[in-house]
Structure formats: structure tokens, C-alpha cells
Motif scaffolding. Structure first.
Motif, PDB file in Angstrom:
ATOM      1  N   UNK A  83       0.637  -1.331   0.583  1.00 39.36           N
ATOM      2  CA  UNK A  83      -0.095   0.027   0.279  1.00 39.36           C
ATOM      3  C   UNK A  83       0.809   1.195  -0.075  1.00 39.36           C
ATOM      4  N   UNK A  84       2.058   1.440   0.811  1.00 35.55           N
ATOM      5  CA  UNK A  84       2.859   2.199   0.645  1.00 35.55           C
ATOM      6  C   UNK A  84       3.936   2.753  -0.445  1.00 35.55           C
ATOM      7  N   UNK A  85       3.464   1.561  -1.595  1.00 33.04           N
ATOM      8  CA  UNK A  85       4.760   1.532  -3.246  1.00 33.04           C
ATOM      9  C   UNK A  85       3.623   1.500  -4.318  1.00 33.04           C
ATOM     10  N   UNK A  86       2.685   1.066  -3.657  1.00 32.52           N
ATOM     11  CA  UNK A  86       1.549   1.575  -5.113  1.00 32.52           C
ATOM     12  C   UNK A  86       0.525   2.281  -4.840  1.00 32.52           C
ATOM     13  N   UNK A  87      -0.480   2.166  -6.513  1.00 34.62           N
ATOM     14  CA  UNK A  87      -1.442   3.554  -6.211  1.00 34.62           C
ATOM     15  C   UNK A  87      -2.519   3.015  -6.026  1.00 34.62           C
ATOM     16  N   UNK A  88      -2.451   1.829  -5.981  1.00 30.02           N
ATOM     17  CA  UNK A  88      -4.754   1.183  -5.683  1.00 30.02           C
ATOM     18  C   UNK A  88      -4.664  -0.292  -5.802  1.00 30.02           C
ATOM     19  N   UNK A  89      -5.571  -1.390  -5.730  1.00 26.15           N
ATOM     20  CA  UNK A  89      -5.497  -2.014  -5.335  1.00 26.15           C
ATOM     21  C   UNK A  89      -7.041  -2.775  -6.628  1.00 26.15           C
ATOM     22  N   UNK A  90      -7.213  -4.155  -6.255  1.00 25.67           N
ATOM     23  CA  UNK A  90      -7.990  -4.554  -7.468  1.00 25.67           C
ATOM     24  C   UNK A  90      -8.185  -6.071  -6.161  1.00 25.67           C
ATOM     25  N   UNK A  91      -9.797  -6.294  -6.416  1.00 26.14           N
ATOM     26  CA  UNK A  91     -10.141  -7.298  -5.168  1.00 26.14           C
ATOM     27  C   UNK A  91     -11.230  -8.003  -5.734  1.00 26.14           C
ATOM     28  N   UNK A  92     -11.534  -8.890  -5.407  1.00 26.91           N
ATOM     29  CA  UNK A  92     -12.404  -9.964  -5.649  1.00 26.91           C
ATOM     30  C   UNK A  92     -13.499 -10.868  -4.794  1.00 26.91           C
TER      31      UNK A  92
END
Length: 412
Positions: A83-92
Motif C-alpha cells: 500500500x505504501x508502494x503502489x497506487x491502488x488495489x484490485x479486489x475480488x
């Protein structure tokens, strides 16, 4: 030893070795096992994950945003680190959504994908403010109903099943008849309904396949996704804030696999994007990755609890197997079974002296971690290490099969 055995060559990734022992996250393997408290376990290297993200940032144009597909490895500590390195998440799933929200990443930077979202999942996602990636007309109608009930304007994007099919992906999720997304010719009608209902339209999600090692194929897919996105944006009155143009970057597992040429992918995107951004300056471009971010950062460790010779073949029997690591057993996406890279973590700089098969403790012939590989002679108490185990490991395995204890997980 039976010299007629077909021996699988084993290519071991680069890791540090000290006094015959593999070093993971700064810990010699025996010390790491003592820290965990028991075997089997998965260990994920924080430094390796950070390095992979840094490599991507350096290779890809700065216009590209990176999102992590939580399904690849949903361990809370891993997701929090990313979370501190990327710009967002994809969840399912709701569980993945909860894990992502717990990191503090804004809900608007979380996309909820999946072809079978329930009414409850859609309602929870609308209430949380995450972006629903709509994959059918029913999902749109459920989102509209949830928004009215909650007095919230749902954030939605449209997942598109394109006409084109990606070459080189081991798992294909777009092109032709697929359960994922909405066929591209049905998207304009869905957009009309979205805008008629005044929903908060967030863009398009195009994802066609995964585990692709072919740079040329990856580049073609990204180009096609950009072109498809541009054609669909014409049907969106206010444009598209976000366009996910895929991902699916692969990692090498088997002898002969070559790493994806990330430099070639980045160079090609650098040539394409300037013109695209002139035509669509308002659209943020996203690449979604899972396995590529975490797969090579993890190992699975189990302990040899017995060894036996059966008609000339050596078997090393470990305290963990397919119940923890279905992929390594060859039963998750492999058509023809091949061995993951495997080593005796407590005898790393010893010469290979025997051909052995590594099996787990389950009462089934399917419980096979490595078949007929050349290894140093291992004894009871030695530790087996399966590499490339940072993605689709524990949570993609039948952990309750035959009732054996689950493996532990650690981020170091």
C-alpha cells in the motif's frame, strides 16, 4: 539409484547462502524456521517486493499507475507493505476489500472485480465507496438499487471482454466467449444506462490474461487495450477518468523460461503514450499486477520427516505438500506437470548426489512437490525450499484436505 529415471533439471533463483544455508530476509533458513516456530511456512521478502516495484517504476512511463491484484497474495502484511508502494488495489471478494481498506488506501483507488458479485457484495462495495467493476447488466441494476437504498451515488467502471485475444498468456481471461467482463459490443448500451442513472462513472477495465513472458505479446495487448479504450471513451459523455490496460506480466517458473523483457515493454509504452495522452489527457492509465509483484519474493519451506527408497527411487517425505501449495504440485494451471525450482535449503552449496522425489504427508499420489530432481543427499530434519512461491500459494490451495495443520506465513 535407478539411472533410467527421467531427471528434471532444476534452475535455482539467486539467493544468498551462508554456511550451506539459504538466507531469506537476512535470516539463515534454520533460524527463520525457529523464528516462525514450526514448519511448514511461507516466507515473503519485503526487500524483494520493494525492489520489484522500483524496477517497474523505473522501466514504465511515469504516466502509468500501478495497482496490486490482492488475489495473488492477500496476506495482510504483504498488502499493507504494498500500500505504501503502489497506487491502488484490485479486489475480488469482501475479505480482500476489507484487507485493502484496512491499509488506509482511499476507497476510490480500490476496484472490485469478479464475474459473480452477490447482491450483498455489491451493496457493501457501494457503501464503502470502492469502484465496482461491472461485469454484467445485472450487476449494474444491483448497484443502482443499492445506491438508491443507501442514498449513495455508486462509483462504477465497466470491465470489458475485448474481441481480441492475447497471445502467450497461460491463463486467458478475455477474447472470445468468457465469463469475465461485458462483451465490447454491449458496452455502449450499458454506458447509456450508467449516465442516465447519473452514477459516478470511473472508466474501463480491460484485462485479457495472465502469466505472459512474451514482451511482444504484452506490448500488442497493451496497444490493443489502449485502442479499444479510446473507441469506448467516445460513448462516455464525460470521458473516462481511468483506463486499466491490463497487466498479466509473468515470472519464470521452469527450465527454459526467460524473464519478461520489462525494458522492451517500457520502451514501447514510452513511444505510444505521448500521442495518447494528447488525445485523452483526462484519463489515468493503470496497469494491474499480482504475481509479477510478489511471486518471486516468496518461498515455501517444509521439513523432511522421512526418507525411503522404493525400487531404486529415493523419496523425501516432507511435513507439507499440495494442501499448502497446490501450484507446486502441478494442479493449478499446468497442463503437463513440471517442477517448480526446489532446493534443500540446509545444503545449498553441496553437490547434487542423488535423484529424488519430494512428496508431502497426504495419503494421495497427487501430493508431489518435486518429481525426480537432482539434489544433495538430504536427511530427516533438512529443510526443503520451493521457490517462486509468493503468489497463488496458501490461499489457492486445499488447506483443509485431509485435515492437516495449515502453513504459517511471515513477511521478513
Amino acid at each position: 539409484m535407478n539411472e533410467n529415471l527421467a531427471v528434471e533439471p532444476c534452475v535455482i533463483p539467486e539467493f544468498s547462502v551462508v554456511d550451506h544455508e539459504l538466507v531469506i530476509g537476512g535470516y539463515p533458513i534454520r533460524q527463520l524456521a525457529a523464528r516462525v516456530g514450526s514448519t511448514p511456512f511461507f516466507a515473503y521478502e519485503r526487500r524483494s517486493i520493494s525492489s520489484r516495484v522500483a524496477e517497474l517504476r523505473a522501466a514504465l512511463p511515469r504516466e502509468i499507475s500501478l495497482r496490486y491484484a490482492v488475489k495473488a497474495n492477500p496476506m495482510a502484511a504483504v498488502v499493507s507493505h504494498l500500500s505504501r508502494l503502489i497506487d491502488g488495489f484490485d479486489v475480488s471478494s469482501l475479505q480482500e476489500m476489507s484487507t485493502a481498506l484496512d491499509t488506509g488506501v482511499p476507497a476510490a483507488d480500490i476496484g472490485f472485480s469478479g464475474p459473480g458479485k452477490s447482491e450483498a457484495e455489491i451493496s457493501c462495495a457501494v457503501a464503502a465507496g470502492v469502484v465496482l467493476h461491472l461485469e454484467s447488466e445485472r450487476e449494474l441494476n444491483e448497484a443502482i438499487a443499492a445506491g438508491k437504498k443507501l442514498d449513495i451515488v455508486p462509483k462504477v467502471a465497466v470491465r470489458v471482454n475485448p474481441d481480441f485475444e492475447v497471445r502467450g498468456s497461460k491463463l486467458k481471461m478475455g477474447g472470445g466467449s468468457k465469463p469475465f467482463g461485458l462483451d465490447e459490443d454491449r458496452v455502449p448500451a450499458l454506458l447509456k444506462q450508467i449516465f442516465a442513472e447519473r452514477l459516478d462513472f470511473q472508466g474501463f477495465h480491460i484485462f485479457t490474461g495472465s502469466q505472459n513472458l512474451n514482451a511482444e505479446s504484452v506490448i500488442d495487448t497493451l496497444k490493443n487495450s489502449l485502442e479499444l479504450g479510446a473507441s469506448l471513451i467516445r460513448h462516455a459523455p464525460n470521458g473516462a477518468p481511468t483506463l486499466t490496460i491490463g497487466g498479466g506480466f509473468g515470472i519464470p517458473y521452469f527450465p527454459g523460461d526467460k524473464p519478461l523483457d520489462l525494458t522492451a515493454v517500457g520502451t514501447a509504452l514510452g513511444e505510444i503514450l505521448p500521442d495518447y495522452k494528447v488525445r485523452h489527457p483526462e484519463t489515468k492509465l493503470v496497469i494491474e499486477l499480482g504475481r509479477y509483484l510478489v511471486g518471486e519474493a516468496g518461498v515455501y519451506v517444509c521439513k523432511i520427516i522421512d526418507r525411503k527408497i522404493s525400487r531404486g527411487q529415493a523419496f523425501l517425505i516432507a511435513d507439507g505438500g499440495m494442501n499448502h501449495h497446490l501450484a507446486a504440485s502441478g494442479h493449478l494451471g499446468q497442463v503437463i506437470r513440471r517442477n517448480f525450482p526446489v532446493a534443500i535449503g540446509t545444503r545449498m552449496d553441496r553437490d547434487a548426489r542423488e535423484t529424488a522425489s519430494i512428496v508431502g504427508p497426504l495419503c494421495t499420489p497427487l501430493d508431489l512437490l518435486a518429481d525426480k530432481v537432482r539434489l544433495p543427499r538430504a536427511e530427516i530434519g533438512d529443510l526443503v525450499v520451493v521457490f517462486q512461491s509468493g503468489a497463488y500459494g496458501l490461499t489457492a490451495s486445499p488447506v483443509n484436505f485431509l485435515g492437516h495443520p495449515p502453513a504459517r506465513e511471515i513477511l521478513v
